[in-house]
Write a protein that holds these residues in place. Structure first.
Motif, PDB file in Angstrom:
ATOM      1  N   VAL A   1     111.847  57.808  31.419  1.00 28.61           N
ATOM      2  CA  VAL A   1     111.252  57.220  32.625  1.00 28.61           C
ATOM      3  C   VAL A   1     110.446  55.982  32.261  1.00 28.61           C
ATOM      4  O   VAL A   1     110.541  54.936  32.922  1.00 28.61           O
ATOM      5  CB  VAL A   1     110.355  58.249  33.347  1.00 28.61           C
ATOM      6  N   LEU A   2     109.661  56.079  31.200  1.00 32.49           N
ATOM      7  CA  LEU A   2     108.876  54.928  30.770  1.00 32.49           C
ATOM      8  C   LEU A   2     109.781  53.788  30.333  1.00 32.49           C
ATOM      9  O   LEU A   2     109.534  52.627  30.678  1.00 32.49           O
ATOM     10  CB  LEU A   2     107.944  55.323  29.615  1.00 32.49           C
TER      11      LEU A   2
ATOM     12  N   VAL B   1     111.103  51.525  33.024  1.00 36.38           N
ATOM     13  CA  VAL B   1     110.149  50.607  33.672  1.00 36.38           C
ATOM     14  C   VAL B   1     110.308  49.186  33.141  1.00 36.38           C
ATOM     15  O   VAL B   1     110.114  48.205  33.871  1.00 36.38           O
ATOM     16  CB  VAL B   1     108.700  51.103  33.440  1.00 36.38           C
ATOM     17  N   GLY B   2     110.647  49.067  31.877  1.00 38.08           N
ATOM     18  CA  GLY B   2     110.711  47.752  31.250  1.00 38.08           C
ATOM     19  C   GLY B   2     111.948  46.970  31.662  1.00 38.08           C
ATOM     20  O   GLY B   2     113.021  47.550  31.863  1.00 38.08           O
TER      21      GLY B   2
ATOM     22  N   VAL C   1     106.715  48.204  26.524  1.00 36.80           N
ATOM     23  CA  VAL C   1     107.344  49.462  26.933  1.00 36.80           C
ATOM     24  C   VAL C   1     108.078  50.112  25.761  1.00 36.80           C
ATOM     25  O   VAL C   1     107.921  51.304  25.500  1.00 36.80           O
ATOM     26  CB  VAL C   1     108.308  49.222  28.111  1.00 36.80           C
TER      27      VAL C   1
ATOM     28  N   CYS D   1     107.223  53.589  23.965  1.00 40.48           N
ATOM     29  CA  CYS D   1     108.230  54.647  23.947  1.00 40.48           C
ATOM     30  C   CYS D   1     108.443  55.175  22.534  1.00 40.48           C
ATOM     31  O   CYS D   1     108.602  56.388  22.329  1.00 40.48           O
ATOM     32  CB  CYS D   1     109.554  54.135  24.508  1.00 40.48           C
TER      33      CYS D   1
END
Length: 246
Positions: free
Chosen positions: A21-22, A25-26, A49, A53
Motif C-alpha cells: 500500500v505504501l 503511494v509513490g 516511499v 518501504c
C-alpha cells in the motif's frame, strides 16, 4: 505441507500488504507535463516511499523470524514433551546463560544462582523429564537473532539442529521462481539477503545515496515472502518433531 500455517506467517503476509500500500503511494515516474520543480518533487517522493518501504519490509521480515521462533517455543511449552525431543543446542543455550550469571557474581548471590542452576535447570538434561515452561523461554532464543543476514539465520537454526537452513531456503526460493514461470532469473539467497539488509541499514543510518526503485522493492517483497514460507516450513517440521511425546 499439510500443517496449519504458523500464526507468524499469516501476520507477515498481512504486513506485506502494508508495504505494498505504501509503495503504491509513490509515483512511478515524474509527471510528463510538470515543470522542473514538480518533476523534482515527484522524484523525491518516489525515493522517500521506496526507502521507507525497504526499511519497513526488512523490519517486518525480522519480526516474522522472531515470531516464528517464539511460536516454536510456545508450542513446546504447551505440549511439554520429554526433553529428549528438544535440540541439545537449545538446551545448552538455556543453560549457558545461567552459567554465565554464576561467574558474573560473588558471595551469597553466586551460591544462590549455583543452587538454582541445579535445582531448576538440571531437569533440561534429564531425557525423560518433561519440559518445564518456567525455565524454557522464547526470549533466550530470539536474542540470538540480531538481523536477517544469512550467517545469523544459519547460526540460529543450527541451535535447533537444522544445519542446512540456508541450503534449504536456497532450494525453496529457486523452485518457487521456477513454479511461477515468470522469467525471473535464479537467485543466490545468501547474497540477496545480505544486499537487502545492508541497503536497509544504510537507509536507516541516513545514507541519501540509497535509492531503491519500485521494481526492486517489489522483487524484495516477493523474495522475502518466499524465504519466509521456507522458514515457516522448517519451523513447522521442528514443532512436529519436538512436540511428539514419544
Amino acid at each position: 505441507m499439510n500443517q496449519l500455517e504458523l500464526e507468524a506467517m499469516a501476520e507477515f503476509v498481512d504486513s506485506l500488504r502494508e508495504v505494498e500500500v505504501l509503495l503504491a503511494v509513490g509515483p512511478t515516474q515524474p509527471r510528463i507535463d510538470g515543470d522542473a520543480a514538480e518533476q523534482a518533487q515527484d522524484r523525491e517522493l518516489a525515493n522517500a516511499v521506496t526507502r521507507s518501504c525497504t526499511v519497513m519490509l526488512v523490519a517486518h521480515f525480522e519480526g516474522f523470524v522472531k515470531a516464528a521462533l517464539t511460536d516454536l517455543i510456545d508450542q513446546i511449552c504447551e505440549a511439554k514433551p520429554p526433553t529428549r525431543r528438544i535440540p541439545e543446542g537449545l538446551l545448552e543455550l538455556h543453560t549457558r546463560g545461567r552459567i554465565e550469571e554464576i561467574f558474573g557474581t560473588e558471595g551469597p548471590d553466586r551460591i544462590h544462582k549455583t543452587r538454582k542452576l541445579f535445582s531448576a535447570y538440571a531437569c533440561l538434561w534429564d531425557a525423560d523429564r518433561t519440559v518445564n515452561p518456567q525455565v524454557f523461554t522464547a526470549r533466550v532464543l530470539t536474542r540470538q537473532f540480531t538481523n536477517a543476514k544469512p550467517e545469523v539465520l544459519e547460526n540460529v537454526f543450527s541451535i535447533l539442529d537444522v544445519n542446512d537452513a540456508m541450503a534449504q531456503i536456497d532450494t525453496y526460493v529457486n523452485q518457487a521462481i521456477v513454479d511461477r514461470d515468470d522469467e525471473e532469473a535464479p537467485v543466490k539467497v545468501g547474497p540477496r539477503l545480505t544486499e537487502i539488509v545492508e541497503r536497509r541499514n544504510k537507509i536507516a543510518h541516513g545514507d541519501r545515496g540509497e535509492k531503491p526503485t519500485s521494481a526492486e522493492v517489489n522483487n524484495y517483497i516477493r523474495f522475502l515472502k518466499d524465504v519466509a514460507n521456507c522458514i515457516s516450513d522448517i519451523v513447522q517440521r521442528k514443532i512436529s518433531h519436538c512436540c511428539s511425546l514419544r
